[in-house]
Design an enzyme around this catalytic site. Structure first.
Site, short mmCIF file in Angstrom:
data_model
loop_
_atom_site.label_atom_id
_atom_site.label_comp_id
_atom_site.label_asym_id
_atom_site.label_seq_id
_atom_site.Cartn_x
_atom_site.Cartn_y
_atom_site.Cartn_z
N LEU A 181 -32.42 -4.68 -16.74
CA LEU A 181 -32.59 -4.00 -17.65
C LEU A 181 -33.84 -4.41 -18.12
CD1 LEU A 181 -30.13 -7.16 -19.03
CD2 LEU A 181 -29.57 -4.59 -18.26
N CYS A 182 -33.84 -3.37 -19.12
CA CYS A 182 -35.49 -2.54 -19.91
C CYS A 182 -36.82 -2.74 -18.67
CB CYS A 182 -35.65 -4.05 -20.87
SG CYS A 182 -36.53 -4.19 -22.12
N ILE A 183 -37.14 -4.02 -18.85
CA ILE A 183 -38.90 -3.00 -17.92
C ILE A 183 -38.88 -3.89 -16.46
CG2 ILE A 183 -39.98 -5.72 -18.68
CD1 ILE A 183 -40.95 -2.17 -18.17
N PRO A 220 -36.28 -2.95 -13.85
CA PRO A 220 -36.60 -2.20 -12.72
C PRO A 220 -37.43 -1.52 -12.05
CG PRO A 220 -34.87 -1.22 -14.79
CD PRO A 220 -35.65 -2.65 -15.38
N ALA A 241 -30.46 -0.89 -16.89
CA ALA A 241 -29.80 -0.06 -18.47
C ALA A 241 -31.29 -0.88 -19.31
CB ALA A 241 -28.67 -1.20 -18.52
#
Lengths: 218, 218
Positions: free
Chosen positions: B133-135, B137, B187
């Site tokens: 999630l968020c950063i 990835p 996401a």
């Protein structure tokens, strides 16, 4: 209109219970309300290692730590004005009984932080509802005395609420106690064994009851 | 079966983003799964005052701070075994880019914590899905290279994912990117402006996609 949410730090053992705090914010937002987060600008009673349960040799500030849950969007509780909000809400966590008052150490003879007491009294005087989750009802009973609340079903804490002049009702998850005379809404949360979904259910039930008491102005 | 959730501390600016972490646990529980929380037993890169954004002169441990979100029920990431879990999930927060890897400081040339890298590689090798999630990835792209992910729509970060060998897809709240070849679900969460209800929606969409990829075994 907005709800004011008061946090007692960041972490169940020495501050605000994080799941209860986050789920309170979520319940307000998903039901169409908005919120401003507050915390008293005072030192934490102590810092607990949440793995071992032991006291750590450091000091932290309640407002600074609560800002972690608030993502920085937080105000000192001295800035709270009852006229600007539709309701005042206290999530639980030991921080309520260690930083907002001294119930964890002194039981019914506890002292309440002066700014916290003023916020509760100002909200009550203004005829606006107050929500208190988990252990927070002891704080409300200490300040206001003759209120009807629930902390779930813990006998010792329930007896203490009686000693403070309040009445206690046993409640299960999903149930709230609504004191319509004093406009107080309380729910058990982690004062009972709970899954995080039960915390979500309890906080939403409490927020919806507060919305109803506030005339949908939350 | 259980999901393994990896936290990078406790607080968006130097650790795990608390709303994303709590909503991930909630999404797993409400959809019938269960979870074990992990964190690496390493020092935080630094401690940030979440009101001022300034570095504080103290040191904290990622595992010890993450235990606040976990209410003490947490294990060191060295104890993670891919065979015991149906999926591995990384909520976001700057801690992912400061404590799990050094992306916040070094960009695509970052280093990844050895234990974190092993957990990602072991899960991937075992043919089990990974959620980020968020950063987070960027962490997955750094370790696995040729993956398709989203961090929302931030152009600089999307370009960095390309430099790491990955592909980026722009996504809005409620949308996830599912890389079916590599079994990666991502996401945006707080990589876009978000309300806490949007975080709840994003985390649930990601958890449901992970459940589908894992054959409902989550």
């Amino acid at each position: 209109m907005k709800a004011a949410v008061v946090l007692a730090g960041c972490g169940v053992m020495d501050g605000a219970e994080i799941h209860e705090a986050v789920m309170t914010l979520y319940a307000i937002d998903k039901n169409g309300g908005s919120y401003q987060i507050f915390a008293p600008n005072v030192a934490q009673h102590h810092v607990i290692n949440h793995i071992t349960g032991e006291v750590m040799k450091e000091s932290r500030n309640v407002l600074t730590e609560a800002a972690r849950i608030a993502r920085g969007k937080i105000k000192a509780l001295t800035e709270y004005r009852a006229e600007e909000f539709a309701a005042l809400i206290f999530p639980g966590g030991f921080g309520v009984a260690k930083n907002l008052c001294t119930y964890a150490f002194d039981g019914p003879d506890c002292h309440v932080d002066r700014v916290v007491e003023q916020a509760i009294r100002a909200t009550h005087r203004a005829g606006k509802p107050i929500g208190a989750l988990c252990i927070s009802p002891v704080l409300i009973a200490k300040v206001l005395g003759d209120v009807t609340v629930t902390i779930g079903s813990d006998k010792g804490t329930a007896a203490d609420i009686g000693r403070l002049g309040g009445k206690h009702e046993n409640r299960q998850h999903g149930e709230v106690t609504v004191d319509r005379k004093n406009l107080i809404v309380t729910a058990p949360c982690y004062m009972l064994n709970a899954t995080i979904s039960e915390i979500a259910r309890d906080t939403e039930a409490a927020v919806k009851a507060l919305m109803e008491l506030s005339g949908k102005k939350l």
